[in-house]
Design a protein around this motif. Sequence first.
Motif, short mmCIF file in Angstrom:
data_model
loop_
_atom_site.label_atom_id
_atom_site.label_comp_id
_atom_site.label_asym_id
_atom_site.label_seq_id
_atom_site.Cartn_x
_atom_site.Cartn_y
_atom_site.Cartn_z
N ALA A 1 0.81 -1.22 0.00
CA ALA A 1 0.00 0.00 0.00
C ALA A 1 0.85 1.26 0.00
CB ALA A 1 -0.93 -0.01 1.20
N LYS A 2 1.97 1.27 0.75
CA LYS A 2 2.83 2.44 0.84
C LYS A 2 4.28 1.99 0.91
CE LYS A 2 -0.52 5.31 3.37
NZ LYS A 2 -0.77 6.09 4.61
N GLU A 3 5.18 2.87 0.49
CA GLU A 3 6.61 2.58 0.59
C GLU A 3 6.97 2.31 2.04
OE1 GLU A 3 8.73 2.07 -1.65
OE2 GLU A 3 7.89 2.96 -3.49
N GLY A 4 7.74 1.25 2.27
CA GLY A 4 8.14 0.91 3.62
C GLY A 4 7.19 -0.02 4.34
N LYS A 5 5.97 -0.16 3.82
CA LYS A 5 5.00 -1.06 4.43
C LYS A 5 5.21 -2.48 3.88
CE LYS A 5 2.46 1.88 6.83
NZ LYS A 5 2.25 1.75 8.30
N PRO A 6 4.90 -3.51 4.66
CA PRO A 6 5.07 -4.88 4.16
C PRO A 6 4.03 -5.22 3.10
CG PRO A 6 4.02 -4.92 6.31
CD PRO A 6 4.43 -3.50 6.07
N PHE A 7 4.38 -6.09 2.19
CA PHE A 7 3.41 -6.59 1.23
C PHE A 7 2.38 -7.44 1.98
CE2 PHE A 7 6.53 -5.36 -1.84
CZ PHE A 7 5.84 -5.20 -3.03
N GLN A 8 1.16 -7.43 1.47
CA GLN A 8 0.07 -8.18 2.09
C GLN A 8 -0.69 -8.94 1.01
OE1 GLN A 8 -2.53 -6.46 5.25
NE2 GLN A 8 -4.18 -6.71 3.76
N HIS A 9 -1.09 -10.15 1.33
CA HIS A 9 -1.88 -10.93 0.37
C HIS A 9 -3.26 -10.31 0.23
CE1 HIS A 9 -4.48 -14.45 -0.75
NE2 HIS A 9 -3.55 -14.51 -1.68
N GLU A 10 -3.68 -10.06 -1.02
CA GLU A 10 -4.97 -9.41 -1.27
C GLU A 10 -6.01 -10.35 -1.83
OE1 GLU A 10 -6.25 -6.41 -0.65
OE2 GLU A 10 -4.46 -5.92 0.48
N GLY A 11 -5.60 -11.45 -2.43
CA GLY A 11 -6.57 -12.37 -3.01
C GLY A 11 -5.96 -13.14 -4.16
N LYS B 1 -3.21 -5.99 -11.21
CA LYS B 1 -3.17 -4.53 -11.12
C LYS B 1 -4.57 -3.94 -11.32
CE LYS B 1 -1.25 -0.41 -13.30
NZ LYS B 1 -2.58 0.17 -13.60
N GLU B 2 -5.28 -4.42 -12.33
CA GLU B 2 -6.61 -3.88 -12.62
C GLU B 2 -7.62 -4.25 -11.55
OE1 GLU B 2 -7.52 -1.76 -15.17
OE2 GLU B 2 -5.34 -1.66 -15.23
N THR B 3 -7.47 -5.42 -10.96
CA THR B 3 -8.46 -5.91 -10.00
C THR B 3 -8.26 -5.34 -8.60
OG1 THR B 3 -8.61 -8.00 -11.22
CG2 THR B 3 -9.46 -8.00 -8.96
N PHE B 4 -7.02 -5.23 -8.16
CA PHE B 4 -6.76 -4.92 -6.76
C PHE B 4 -6.20 -3.53 -6.48
CE2 PHE B 4 -6.66 -9.59 -6.92
CZ PHE B 4 -7.55 -9.88 -5.90
N THR B 5 -5.89 -2.73 -7.50
CA THR B 5 -5.23 -1.45 -7.20
C THR B 5 -5.95 -0.24 -7.78
OG1 THR B 5 -3.78 -1.37 -9.16
CG2 THR B 5 -3.04 -2.68 -7.29
N ARG B 6 -7.16 -0.40 -8.27
CA ARG B 6 -7.84 0.73 -8.91
C ARG B 6 -8.54 1.64 -7.90
NH1 ARG B 6 -11.52 -1.15 -13.73
NH2 ARG B 6 -11.59 1.12 -14.01
N ARG B 7 -8.86 1.14 -6.71
CA ARG B 7 -9.68 1.90 -5.78
C ARG B 7 -8.96 2.32 -4.51
NH1 ARG B 7 -13.49 3.91 -8.93
NH2 ARG B 7 -14.59 2.31 -10.12
N PHE B 8 -7.66 2.12 -4.45
CA PHE B 8 -6.93 2.59 -3.27
C PHE B 8 -5.47 2.83 -3.66
CE2 PHE B 8 -6.76 -2.02 -3.25
CZ PHE B 8 -5.42 -2.29 -3.03
N THR B 9 -4.77 3.58 -2.83
CA THR B 9 -3.37 3.90 -3.11
C THR B 9 -2.51 2.64 -3.03
OG1 THR B 9 -3.68 6.10 -2.19
CG2 THR B 9 -1.43 5.32 -2.41
N CYS B 10 -1.61 2.50 -3.99
CA CYS B 10 -0.75 1.33 -4.05
C CYS B 10 0.57 1.73 -4.69
CB CYS B 10 -1.44 0.24 -4.88
SG CYS B 10 -0.39 -1.15 -5.29
N VAL B 11 1.68 1.13 -4.26
CA VAL B 11 2.98 1.46 -4.84
C VAL B 11 3.65 0.28 -5.52
CG1 VAL B 11 3.39 3.36 -3.24
CG2 VAL B 11 4.18 1.07 -2.63
N SER B 12 3.16 -0.94 -5.25
CA SER B 12 3.78 -2.11 -5.88
C SER B 12 2.89 -3.34 -5.73
CB SER B 12 5.15 -2.38 -5.26
OG SER B 12 5.84 -3.37 -6.01
N VAL B 13 3.04 -4.25 -6.68
CA VAL B 13 2.28 -5.50 -6.70
C VAL B 13 3.20 -6.62 -7.14
CG1 VAL B 13 0.50 -6.77 -7.97
CG2 VAL B 13 -0.01 -4.51 -7.13
N TYR B 14 2.99 -7.82 -6.60
CA TYR B 14 3.59 -8.97 -7.25
C TYR B 14 2.64 -10.16 -7.18
CZ TYR B 14 5.70 -10.76 -2.76
OH TYR B 14 5.95 -11.23 -1.51
N VAL B 15 2.87 -11.11 -8.09
CA VAL B 15 1.98 -12.27 -8.18
C VAL B 15 2.82 -13.54 -8.28
CG1 VAL B 15 0.08 -11.02 -9.26
CG2 VAL B 15 1.84 -12.06 -10.70
N ALA B 16 2.21 -14.64 -7.85
CA ALA B 16 2.87 -15.95 -7.92
C ALA B 16 1.82 -17.01 -8.19
CB ALA B 16 3.60 -16.25 -6.62
#
Length: 205
Positions: free
Chosen positions: A35-45, A60-75
């Motif tokens: 969500a913000k620089e320096g914050k830990p990554f969190q599983h979103e779904g 990116k389209e599903t989980f970051t359009r409605r709130f502030t976000c600085v990075s995403v990763y997927v596995a």
Amino acid sequence: MNSLDPRVARLPQVGEVKPKKSLDQFGTFEVFVQAKEGKPFQHEGAIHAPNLEMAYLLAKETFTRRFTCVSVYVADTRNVLVSQTTEGNQSAYELISKEDEGDDQGAFEIYHLPKRGKQHVHAGTVEANSSRDAMYRAKDLFALGKIIYNIWVIEQDKIRFTSAEEKDLWNTLPEKKFRDASDYKGGDKLKEFLSRSQLPDTGNR
């Protein structure tokens, strides 16, 4: 263990990994958001996608359009090693035993479930010989004195990270006021519409 938690039902626990059947639909990919620089990554779904790169775009389209976000990763879900889930005051780390598997060192991301019903949160990175070895080593690094109900381990090489060049994907998000319901001013617009649509009162009924 039977569970109503879809994350537990979807992900195989340690010792339960079985050969995968051929997929008759897109596979699932786990999405992690910062969500913000320096914050830990969190599983979103999770999302369904034909491959890792498309999973990244859909995430990116599903989980970051409605709130502030600085990075995403997927596995890929199949690349997540999951511990048994515990209850009460028992930590999942108490059920992890040491296993020596190979000599090749690699980096692994560790995720913890510190509260039941919450999302898994990034705890740190471990250098280990395997996912199982990483789970065992993580206890002394990240879990001393803590009760962790579930542990996820993902090999770094299996993750589709946001690269430094892609960081600008989120630069304009804070200025997109459409994310805030209050900025629609729906009540004011409705009143204005009703006032303009009222017929003049001529006194004839």
